[in-house]
Design a protein around this motif. Structure first.
Motif, PDB file in Angstrom:
ATOM      1  N   GLU A   1       0.854  -1.195   0.000  1.00  0.00           N
ATOM      2  CA  GLU A   1       0.000   0.000   0.000  1.00  0.00           C
ATOM      3  C   GLU A   1       0.888   1.243   0.000  1.00  0.00           C
ATOM      4  O   GLU A   1       1.814   1.356   0.801  1.00  0.00           O
ATOM      5  N   GLN A   2       0.597   2.187  -0.889  1.00  0.00           N
ATOM      6  CA  GLN A   2       1.415   3.393  -0.997  1.00  0.00           C
ATOM      7  C   GLN A   2       0.840   4.472  -0.074  1.00  0.00           C
ATOM      8  O   GLN A   2      -0.361   4.742  -0.084  1.00  0.00           O
ATOM      9  N   ARG A   3       1.725   5.092   0.729  1.00  0.00           N
ATOM     10  CA  ARG A   3       1.311   6.149   1.664  1.00  0.00           C
ATOM     11  C   ARG A   3       1.416   7.503   0.974  1.00  0.00           C
ATOM     12  O   ARG A   3       2.340   7.738   0.202  1.00  0.00           O
ATOM     13  N   PRO A   4       0.495   8.411   1.282  1.00  0.00           N
ATOM     14  CA  PRO A   4       0.569   9.746   0.665  1.00  0.00           C
ATOM     15  C   PRO A   4       1.760  10.532   1.227  1.00  0.00           C
ATOM     16  O   PRO A   4       2.179  10.334   2.365  1.00  0.00           O
ATOM     17  N   ASP A   5       2.288  11.450   0.426  1.00  0.00           N
ATOM     18  CA  ASP A   5       3.421  12.293   0.831  1.00  0.00           C
ATOM     19  C   ASP A   5       2.881  13.473   1.645  1.00  0.00           C
ATOM     20  O   ASP A   5       2.168  14.328   1.124  1.00  0.00           O
ATOM     21  N   ASN A   6       3.205  13.506   2.921  1.00  0.00           N
ATOM     22  CA  ASN A   6       2.718  14.560   3.816  1.00  0.00           C
ATOM     23  C   ASN A   6       3.760  15.639   4.074  1.00  0.00           C
ATOM     24  O   ASN A   6       3.592  16.462   4.968  1.00  0.00           O
ATOM     25  N   SER A   7       4.817  15.674   3.327  1.00  0.00           N
ATOM     26  CA  SER A   7       5.891  16.634   3.592  1.00  0.00           C
ATOM     27  C   SER A   7       5.425  18.081   3.434  1.00  0.00           C
ATOM     28  O   SER A   7       5.839  18.959   4.197  1.00  0.00           O
ATOM     29  N   ILE A   8       4.551  18.366   2.495  1.00  0.00           N
ATOM     30  CA  ILE A   8       4.047  19.744   2.315  1.00  0.00           C
ATOM     31  C   ILE A   8       3.210  20.146   3.530  1.00  0.00           C
ATOM     32  O   ILE A   8       3.344  21.255   4.048  1.00  0.00           O
ATOM     33  N   LEU A   9       2.362  19.251   4.001  1.00  0.00           N
ATOM     34  CA  LEU A   9       1.541  19.532   5.176  1.00  0.00           C
ATOM     35  C   LEU A   9       2.415  19.765   6.405  1.00  0.00           C
ATOM     36  O   LEU A   9       2.188  20.700   7.181  1.00  0.00           O
TER      37      LEU A   9
END
Length: 189
Positions: A3-11
């Motif tokens: 399962e691919q996790r979303p990229d939260n670096s911007i948040l």
């Protein structure tokens, strides 16, 4: 299948910038509040500079009662009180009230009085010509002194202000002053 996790670096970056901005705003509040109080007279702060008395017409048709309160901040054992609890004054009239101070300790001390006025609106019309609160006050061990406060009320003081309270809180400034400076202040006293 993974399962691919979303990229939260911007948040995360936005949240960190928000926290840093809030932190900076918290530091800016104190000087902003001081400026606001000085401009508006809010919070009953009075000017810490001597007013220059210019002869004005005394309004003998009105009387304002000025009450005096004193208190010591935590840690200062001085006796500190007004010589009278209240005075009646006509707007434009100059009055002198003495405050009594005593240092019951066995050490020379330096104190500073900070004024406040309630209701705050009255502080806009209180003009101190001379006040012990303008400077730090040195007092030798066991000594007592009278400290004068000369003031007048601006004749433009609103009619609804018939009574107000001028209070002083006395703070110990000894720890912030060198022994040499205390000795020098006591010599000039």
């Amino acid at each position: 299948m993974s399962e691919q996790r979303p990229d939260n670096s911007i948040l995360v970056k936005r949240l960190l910038l928000t926290v840093a901005g809030m932190f900076a705003f918290g530091f800016a509040l104190v000087p902003l509040y001081d400026v606001f109080c000085e401009v508006t007279g809010f919070n009953g702060r009075t000017s810490n500079e001597a007013a220059v008395y210019q002869q004005v017409e005394v309004d003998e048709s009105r009387t304002v009662t000025v009450q005096f309160l004193t208190r010591n901040a935590k840690g200062i054992p001085w006796k500190f009180e007004p010589s009278i609890k209240q005075v009646k004054i006509h707007p434009g009239e100059v009055k002198v009230v003495n405050f009594l101070a005593g240092n019951p300790t066995s050490s020379n001390m330096i104190a500073q009085a900070i004024p406040s006025v309630a209701p705050a609106e009255a502080s806009l019309y209180l003009n101190k010509v001379e006040c012990f609160c303008f400077n730090q006050q040195p007092l030798a061990a066991g000594a007592e002194t009278e400290m004068p406060m000369q003031f007048y009320l601006d004749p433009d003081i609103p009619d609804h202000i018939t009574t107000f309270t001028l209070s002083y809180t006395l703070y110990d400034m000894t720890a912030n002053t060198s022994a040499e400076a205390i000795a020098q202040l006591l010599k000039t006293e």
